[in-house]
Structures are given as C-alpha cells and as structure tokens.
Design an enzyme around this catalytic site. Sequence first.
Site, PDB file in Angstrom:
ATOM      1  N   SER A 103      56.857  45.575  -6.036  1.00  0.00           N
ATOM      2  CA  SER A 103      57.786  44.758  -6.375  1.00  0.00           C
ATOM      3  C   SER A 103      58.685  44.966  -7.604  1.00  0.00           C
ATOM      4  CB  SER A 103      56.917  43.126  -6.793  1.00  0.00           C
ATOM      5  OG  SER A 103      57.697  42.197  -6.823  1.00  0.00           O
ATOM      6  N   MET A 104      58.399  44.142  -8.735  1.00  0.00           N
ATOM      7  CA  MET A 104      59.303  44.445  -9.915  1.00  0.00           C
ATOM      8  C   MET A 104      59.085  46.241 -10.230  1.00  0.00           C
ATOM      9  SD  MET A 104      59.343  42.934 -13.681  1.00  0.00           S
ATOM     10  CE  MET A 104      57.807  44.085 -14.299  1.00  0.00           C
TER      11      MET A 104
END
Length: 269
Positions: A103-104
Amino acid sequence: MFPEPPARPPAGTAVRRPAPRRCARARVLCFPHAGGTAGAYRRWAVEAPWDVEWAVVQYPGREDRYQEPAPTDMAELSGAIARELLADARDAVPLPTVLFGHSMGAAVAWEVARQLTAAGREPAAVVVSGRPAPALSRPGTVHLGSEDDLVSDMRRLGGTGGGILEDESLMAAVLPTIRRDYQLIETYRPLPGAPLRAPVTVLYGDRDPEVDQREAEGWREATRGACALRVFSGDHFYLEEHRREILDLIVGEGRRAADAVSEAWPTMP
C-alpha cells in the site's frame, strides 16, 4: 539455527531487525502500509529462513518512534530512509537487498529504491503490493475529514480488528499519525529523480478497491527492468491470508540475487 536477539536501535533510526540472521546471504527490507508498524511484521521476520534476513522500516510516529511526528511529505520520508541505508556501514560489502512495500509502503519503497539507484546502491529487486503504479496514484481527501471519516475508511479497507477501532483511547493516540500518513499518500506524486532499473514484482488482491488490473500493470512503466504481476484472492489486506506464499516469493527474489552475486565472484580453487 536460532536467530540472534535484536539490538536496541539508535534513537531516530528507521530500520528494525526483529530476527537478525548472522549468516544471511541477502536481506528483505519491508515498508508497511499507512498506519502500519514494524511490529506487525515480526512474525514474517521470524518465519524467514536462516539465509535471508527480514528487516522492517519503522516510520516516525508509532511504537518506539511515537514521539517523532509522522511526515506528511514523501520526499522527507523516503529521503531520510535512503540516507540511513546509504550510511549503514555494517557490511564491508552490502548484502543483496530486496525492497518490499504494501500500500503506502509500495510507493515509499519505490522512491527509496530510486534514490539508492542514483547513489550507486541499486536494490536487487523491488516487490510492491496493493498500490497503483506511481504515475497512476489516486488523489484523496480522507485526511481532510473528521476522525469518523478516517475510521470509516479504515473499516472499508479492513486489516484492522473491530475491537481496535472501537477502543476510543487507543484510536485517540494513533489517529493523528494515521491522518498524517493519509495526507502523505493522498497528496503523493512521483518525485523527480533517477529511473528505477531493478526488476519489479507487483502483487495485489482480486477484490482490492485500491488497485485494479490496469493500475497494477502500470508498474511496467515504473522501471526499466523486468516487471511481473501476481494476483491473489482477497481484498486490500490479503497479505496475512497468503503470508507463507508471499514470504516464499520474496525470499526467492533475495536468494536469486545472492546466487547471482556468487556466480559473479567465484571462489578461489
């Protein structure tokens, strides 16, 4: 072979080694998702084999770095991590390293990989998960909303136990950091800099609302190296369900890199 106990990290440093491997031939460096912590990957580190050490980045604003404000700017976060890695003199010859981010963390890993490449310390490979290609990053405004908006989005994505989300005192402590993480990734655009040359493997869940097939395939344009895609059953936090398979996949990248180094430097007769 039992792992050696981890040493207490110096204040302000990012890299954690939950289960050091004295005889490691390669390393994996893991970058957690927004709101994620190094501690969440301790089991991965313990389950890694003797010859591949699993390290994790601890972002500011959580666990043992709770007193440090979480960055809201990708250049600040990725730059600090890259500088620490480049200054690490633990090895006379750095071990082949695979960067893995979810994700991030996928975006942070990619930006760090580019900075390492520009400095002549190119990673052996990059594995990204649950994130559109940098050029296809989706803007967002959740970080501008109320605390209820943040919690609602965390529920949408899953991966956080309902009991934790209902713990008002705990959420009051962690929501400021989570908001700053959301701000960082919702305002992120690829930074200027050197192109990535390392091979990239892209992982995502077939029911992930945060990345679709087109956005996953966009990673082919994010490196001059090879790019492979793997789809798993599950939503945004499919990782734990497939932990063993994904761990083996990433470890395999590390071992291939170690084997390539051994072939390039044959032993003396």
